[in-house]
Design a protein around this motif. Structure first.
Motif, PDB file in Angstrom:
ATOM      1  N   GLY A  63       0.783  -1.226   0.000  1.00  0.00           N
ATOM      2  CA  GLY A  63       0.000   0.000   0.000  1.00  0.00           C
ATOM      3  C   GLY A  63       0.813   1.273   0.000  1.00  0.00           C
ATOM      4  O   GLY A  63       0.262   2.364   0.174  1.00  0.00           O
ATOM      5  N   LEU A  64       2.141   1.186  -0.188  1.00  0.00           N
ATOM      6  CA  LEU A  64       2.987   2.381  -0.185  1.00  0.00           C
ATOM      7  C   LEU A  64       3.297   2.880  -1.592  1.00  0.00           C
ATOM      8  O   LEU A  64       3.962   3.903  -1.757  1.00  0.00           O
ATOM      9  N   ASP A  83      -8.355   7.910   3.919  1.00  0.00           N
ATOM     10  CA  ASP A  83      -7.378   6.840   4.151  1.00  0.00           C
ATOM     11  C   ASP A  83      -6.991   6.766   5.628  1.00  0.00           C
ATOM     12  O   ASP A  83      -6.835   5.679   6.190  1.00  0.00           O
ATOM     13  N   GLN A 165       1.872   1.740   6.280  1.00  0.00           N
ATOM     14  CA  GLN A 165       1.139   2.843   5.671  1.00  0.00           C
ATOM     15  C   GLN A 165       0.957   3.991   6.659  1.00  0.00           C
ATOM     16  O   GLN A 165       1.101   5.168   6.302  1.00  0.00           O
TER      17      GLN A 165
END
Length: 232
Positions: A63-64, A83, A165
């Motif tokens: 997710g980066l 987010d 994240q």
């Protein structure tokens, strides 16, 4: 190439490249939206195209990294308020559960380690006010130790990408002056001390509640900081 990372043997090269990319993101050398071109990064890290491709795929899975809609190129992920809400909401559920179970399983050695991590965290925040140097890794080590104390390895596995994240979000928020001044640090560390006290007392309900309060409180402060900058 990030400092303090010695180049490993071939068998660990992809893991090393991935850790190097994490470091570049967490220190702000790669900012949200920055291009993650394979050729440039391959040259920068001195690894093969196969190695950097594998590391970037994992960075995306964690997710980066994401694929930009405009040109289809892979870039460092950006995170907005939605987010942040999602990250902290999911973390609160999982970490509350972990703390509840950790309270009856935590060892004296793990409690000692949690105390050491908290002391280290407070010492670092008192001396590192340069946004280029702030590191939240010890904070996540504190949370990781609680997950491990739960005795359920899958909890840590589920939380690991969420911590990564969140780390990226906090690092860039701090760099922009959005989050984690001395007042916020003090509030977070008070929360940690309450969590540690509940774990030491082997009180499952209190530990779970303390973790949820901590994550929800820090979430709200982070969101307020982001909105203050983006909407003010």
């Amino acid at each position: 190439m990030p400092e303090n990372l010695g180049r490993p043997q071939r068998r660990a090269l992809t893991e090393w490249a991935l850790e190097s990319l994490y470091d570049l993101v967490f220190t702000g050398e790669l900012a949200p939206g920055d291009d993650l071109g394979e050729e440039e990064l391959r040259t920068r890290l001195g690894v093969s195209r196969t190695t950097i491709s594998a590391a970037l795929r994992q960075l995306e899975a964690d997710g980066l990294a994401t694929v930009a809609a405009a040109n289809g190129r892979r870039v460092v992920a950006s995170f907005d308020v939605a987010d942040v809400v999602e990250l902290y909401t999911i973390r609160a559920v999982l970490e509350e559960f972990a703390a509840h179970h950790a309270a009856v399983r935590v060892t004296d050695e793990q409690l000692r380690r949690l105390g050491e991590l908290q002391s280290e965290m407070e010492q670092r925040s008192a001396t590192h006010r340069d946004p280029h140097r702030r590191d939240f890794e010890v904070d996540f080590d504190f949370h990781r130790e609680i997950a491990r104390a739960s005795g359920m390895a899958r909890i840590e596995a589920c939380l690991s990408p969420l911590w990564n994240q969140t780390h990226a979000v906090l690092r860039h928020a701090y760099f922009r002056g959005v989050y984690a001044d001395r007042t916020e640090d003090a509030a977070a560390y008070h929360d940690h001390r309450e969590i540690l006290a509940a774990l030491t007392a082997r009180d499952s309900d209190a530990a779970a509640s303390a973790v949820r309060r901590h994550l929800e409180g820090r979430r709200d402060q982070l969101i307020a900081g982001i909105r203050r900058v983006t909407e003010g």
